[in-house]
Every structure is written in structure tokens, then in C-alpha cells.
Design a protein around this motif. Structure first.
Motif, PDB file in Angstrom:
ATOM      1  N   TYR A   1       0.774  -1.274  -0.036  1.00 21.97           N
ATOM      2  CA  TYR A   1       0.091   0.045   0.061  1.00 21.97           C
ATOM      3  C   TYR A   1       0.970   1.232  -0.055  1.00 21.97           C
ATOM      4  CZ  TYR A   1      -3.915  -3.297   1.357  1.00 21.97           C
ATOM      5  OH  TYR A   1      -4.352  -4.446   1.328  1.00 21.97           O
ATOM      6  N   ARG A   2       0.191   2.131  -0.397  1.00 19.96           N
ATOM      7  CA  ARG A   2       0.951   3.610  -0.619  1.00 19.96           C
ATOM      8  C   ARG A   2       1.446   4.244   0.764  1.00 19.96           C
ATOM      9  NH1 ARG A   2      -0.490   8.169   1.219  1.00 19.96           N
ATOM     10  NH2 ARG A   2       0.063  10.209   0.427  1.00 19.96           N
ATOM     11  N   ASP A   3       0.548   3.893   1.907  1.00 21.65           N
ATOM     12  CA  ASP A   3       0.886   4.249   3.151  1.00 21.65           C
ATOM     13  C   ASP A   3       2.204   3.657   3.717  1.00 21.65           C
ATOM     14  OD1 ASP A   3      -1.221   5.992   2.881  1.00 21.65           O
ATOM     15  OD2 ASP A   3      -2.518   4.693   4.421  1.00 21.65           O
TER      16      ASP A   3
ATOM     17  N   PHE B   1       4.962   5.609   2.009  1.00 25.02           N
ATOM     18  CA  PHE B   1       4.926   6.712   2.628  1.00 25.02           C
ATOM     19  C   PHE B   1       5.704   6.927   4.088  1.00 25.02           C
ATOM     20  CE2 PHE B   1       3.625  10.573   5.016  1.00 25.02           C
ATOM     21  CZ  PHE B   1       3.580  11.426   4.300  1.00 25.02           C
ATOM     22  N   LYS B   2       5.301   5.888   4.933  1.00 24.70           N
ATOM     23  CA  LYS B   2       6.079   5.820   6.108  1.00 24.70           C
ATOM     24  C   LYS B   2       7.300   5.362   6.283  1.00 24.70           C
ATOM     25  CE  LYS B   2       1.959   4.972   9.171  1.00 24.70           C
ATOM     26  NZ  LYS B   2       1.274   4.034  10.101  1.00 24.70           N
TER      27      LYS B   2
ATOM     28  N   PRO C   1       2.139  14.644   1.691  1.00 22.68           N
ATOM     29  CA  PRO C   1       1.295  13.670   2.106  1.00 22.68           C
ATOM     30  C   PRO C   1       0.288  13.533   1.045  1.00 22.68           C
ATOM     31  CG  PRO C   1       0.769  15.880   3.497  1.00 22.68           C
ATOM     32  CD  PRO C   1       2.058  16.215   2.490  1.00 22.68           C
ATOM     33  N   ASN C   2       0.033  14.393  -0.009  1.00 20.31           N
ATOM     34  CA  ASN C   2      -0.980  14.023  -1.139  1.00 20.31           C
ATOM     35  C   ASN C   2      -0.049  13.372  -2.192  1.00 20.31           C
ATOM     36  OD1 ASN C   2      -2.616  15.639   0.465  1.00 20.31           O
ATOM     37  ND2 ASN C   2      -1.737  17.487  -0.850  1.00 20.31           N
TER      38      ASN C   2
ATOM     39  N   LYS D   1       1.021   7.008  -5.150  1.00 22.72           N
ATOM     40  CA  LYS D   1       1.897   6.040  -5.021  1.00 22.72           C
ATOM     41  C   LYS D   1       2.848   5.790  -5.891  1.00 22.72           C
ATOM     42  CE  LYS D   1       2.055   0.730  -4.598  1.00 22.72           C
ATOM     43  NZ  LYS D   1       1.432  -0.500  -4.493  1.00 22.72           N
TER      44      LYS D   1
ATOM     45  N   SER E   1       3.698   3.867  16.116  1.00 24.22           N
ATOM     46  CA  SER E   1       2.675   3.932  14.955  1.00 24.22           C
ATOM     47  C   SER E   1       3.770   3.379  13.602  1.00 24.22           C
ATOM     48  CB  SER E   1       2.018   5.038  14.480  1.00 24.22           C
ATOM     49  OG  SER E   1       2.909   5.860  14.158  1.00 24.22           O
TER      50      SER E   1
ATOM     51  N   HIS F   1       3.706  15.040  10.624  1.00 25.75           N
ATOM     52  CA  HIS F   1       3.013  14.087  10.300  1.00 25.75           C
ATOM     53  C   HIS F   1       2.176  13.339  11.595  1.00 25.75           C
ATOM     54  CE1 HIS F   1       4.133  14.743   5.946  1.00 25.75           C
ATOM     55  NE2 HIS F   1       5.217  14.778   6.728  1.00 25.75           N
TER      56      HIS F   1
ATOM     57  N   ASP G   1       0.261   9.715  11.494  1.00 26.42           N
ATOM     58  CA  ASP G   1      -0.158   8.757  10.391  1.00 26.42           C
ATOM     59  C   ASP G   1       0.106   9.137   8.876  1.00 26.42           C
ATOM     60  OD1 ASP G   1      -1.043   6.940  12.398  1.00 26.42           O
ATOM     61  OD2 ASP G   1      -2.548   7.976  12.659  1.00 26.42           O
ATOM     62  N   THR G   2      -1.024   9.478   8.078  1.00 27.32           N
ATOM     63  CA  THR G   2      -0.624  10.033   6.762  1.00 27.32           C
ATOM     64  C   THR G   2      -1.081  11.451   6.753  1.00 27.32           C
ATOM     65  OG1 THR G   2      -2.938   9.180   6.273  1.00 27.32           O
ATOM     66  CG2 THR G   2      -0.757   7.764   5.773  1.00 27.32           C
TER      67      THR G   2
END
Length: 289
Positions: A65-67, A70-71, A82-83, A86, A145, A227, A229-230
Motif C-alpha cells: 500500500y501507498r501508506d 510513505f511511512k 502527504p498528497n 503511489k 505507529s 505528520h 499517520d498519513t
């Protein structure tokens, strides 16, 4: 693990280890066309890496996943909006792996940096960049997290008389000061460990500055995004005062930290993807004298 470099393997393992067991098993089935039966997540991970033609193919899989990407980038100190979609995160991750030197990634900044001070043409900006990569990776690792093993945080990274000045501007402005290595260390730890914030520094030229005084103090000023989370909560600007420890060889310790946080509501419509420093060189010069 044919087709994957050592850096790609290490990075992909990091991303895969943050997936749920169910997603990992499902991804293993997809990658192997259900031809391999695995017993546990460790086997699944090794099998996924073995059967993937290249890093890009694996990152583009639906279950990655994209998230998660990102993390991962946030943990590595890479600033992304944040926008970001992917495909942009995948491209940036591949760039990171192709440019990263494994040894640099493993060495803590506190030991890498002091070697350079005695050399002719000591560059405070090199120190600033390496220090920020080390510091924010260390601080972000305390955030539960992210689901990673926290690195060794504590008062040992600060001088005994260290000082923290914390200004937060959301709906109202609040300023607090903390004195002593223990208190400074605990307050900064609370930001990531308790409040679960993630700091993403902007290490490009407009987000990072450094200045060295003749007395051995090096100032590092950095801007970045915060940030949870996302969600991007706002931006931060931070100035560190660093002094090399004469007792511990190759070790820089933090003398003071000035941290200014501005929430989205205090920013209005300002673009926050890669914030610039607002401190002028003369303001930094004043702190250095």
C-alpha cells in the motif's frame, strides 16, 4: 535474491515487515502464482524477495500500500507531500536506494562527523546533513505507529546543561523551556513516543543551513513537515547547537535546541510539501556569537 541489490533488499524487507501477516501471505501467493507453500511470515518475505524480478515490480504490487511506502520514506528522512500518489512514492524510493551508500546508512552521524572537524576545509553543511539524517531517524524510531524497534534514545546525546525552547503555534501560541539533558531528552521523546508525531526534515538547500563558530559551536537549522499517520499537521523549524565532546572521540552532543512548530490552521493556504527556513543568516550568526 537475484535482481535485487543489497540496498533494495534491506529497504524492501523494512517495508514488507510493516505489512499484516494476511497481506504478506496473500502477496506471496500472487508473486509465486501459489506454486510455493510457506509456513510463516519470515519464509513468505524471503520467498517474495526471491521471486520478484526487480524492486519496482514489487513496490507496485497492490498489497504494498501507498501508506507503507510513505511511512518508510518518512523513517528514512525523505520529505514527501502527504498528497503524493503511489507512483511518485515508488519513484522516490527507487531513487533513494540507487543513491544510498550502505555504510553511510548504517553509521550513526555522531561517529561519522567529528572526523571531519580537524580536516582542512571542514564543511559544516556536510555535518548538518548527516546529523539531521541521524537525529530524525533516531527520534522517529520512537514512534510506536511505525512498528519498528526504537533506536537508543536518551540524555547521553545532550550536554548536561542542554536547553530546549519549544514554541508551538496552532490556534494560540505557547512557549515552554526545559533545562538539563534529562528533561530535554524526555520532552523531545514525548513528541514521537507519546504524541506519535513524525518529523520529515527538508534536507534540500532551502530547508537546511549550517554555521560554525571559531569556538567549536556548530549551528544546524532545518525546516520540515510534521505528520501523524498519513495526515500532515503542519511544519517545523529547528535550530540545534552542537559541540564536539572532548571526552568521547568522534562524538557531537547537543547543547541547545530551539523548536518552532506551526499547525495547518496557523499556516493558512501555505504550501507545506518542502518548507523553507525563515531564519536569516544574521539571526543564526547572533546565536553563534
Amino acid at each position: 535474491m537475484q535482481g535485487l541489490s543489497e540496498k533494495e533488499c534491506a529497504g524492501l524487507k523494512n517495508i514488507l515487515s510493516s505489512m499484516t501477516a494476511g497481506d504478506l501471505m496473500s502477496l506471496c501467493d500472487t508473486v509465486t502464482n501459489k506454486m510455493i507453500v510457506v509456513e510463516n511470515v519470515t519464509e513468505a518475505m524471503e520467498t517474495i524477495l526471491s521471486f520478484s524480478k526487480n524492486a519496482e515490480e514489487l513496490l507496485k504490487r497492490k498489497k504494498v500500500y501507498r501508506d507503507l511506502i510513505f511511512k518508510y520514506l518518512a523513517k528514512e528522512g525523505v520529505t514527501m507531500s502527504p498528497n503524493s500518489e503511489k507512483h511518485q512514492l515508488v519513484k522516490r524510493t527507487l531513487e533513494l536506494w540507487s543513491s544510498m551508500k550502505v555504510d553511510e546508512a548504517k553509521q550513526p552521524a555522531t561517529s561519522v562527523l567529528a572526523d571531519t572537524q580537524g580536516e582542512v576545509g571542514f564543511d559544516p553543511l556536510v555535518l548538518a546533513k548527516q546529523f539531521c539524517q541521524w537525529f530524525f531517524q533516531l527520534l522517529n524510531s520512537q514512534n510506536p505507529s511505525l512498528g519498528q524497534q526504537p533506536q537508543e534514545w536518551g540524555p547521553q546525546h545532550f550536554w548536561p546543561d542542554a536547553k530546549l525552547s519549544l514554541v508551538s503555534r496552532t490556534a494560540i501560541e505557547q512557549m515552554d523551556e526545559y533545562l538539563g539533558a534529562e528533561l530535554v531528552s524526555l520532552r523531545l521523546l514525548a513528541l514521537t513516543s507519546g504524541e506519535r508525531l513524525l518529523f520529515s526534515p527538508n534536507l534540500e538547500p532551502h530547508g537546511l543551513r549550517a554555521l560554525a563558530s571559531p569556538h567549536g559551536l556548530v549551528l544546524v537549522a532545518v525546516a520540515g513537515t510534521i505528520h501523524k499517520d498519513t495526515v500532515c499537521l503542519g511544519i517545523f523549524e529547528q535550530i540545534f547547537g552542537l559541540i564536539c565532546s572532548p571526552l568521547a572521540e568522534n562524538s557531537w552532543k547537543i547543547k541547545f535546541v530551539n523548536l518552532k512548530i506551526r499547525g495547518q490552521e496557523a499556516l493558512g493556504a501555505t504550501e507545506v510539501a518542502a518548507p523553507c527556513l525563515s531564519f536569516s543568516p544574521s539571526e543564526l550568526q547572533l546565536l553563534c556569537s
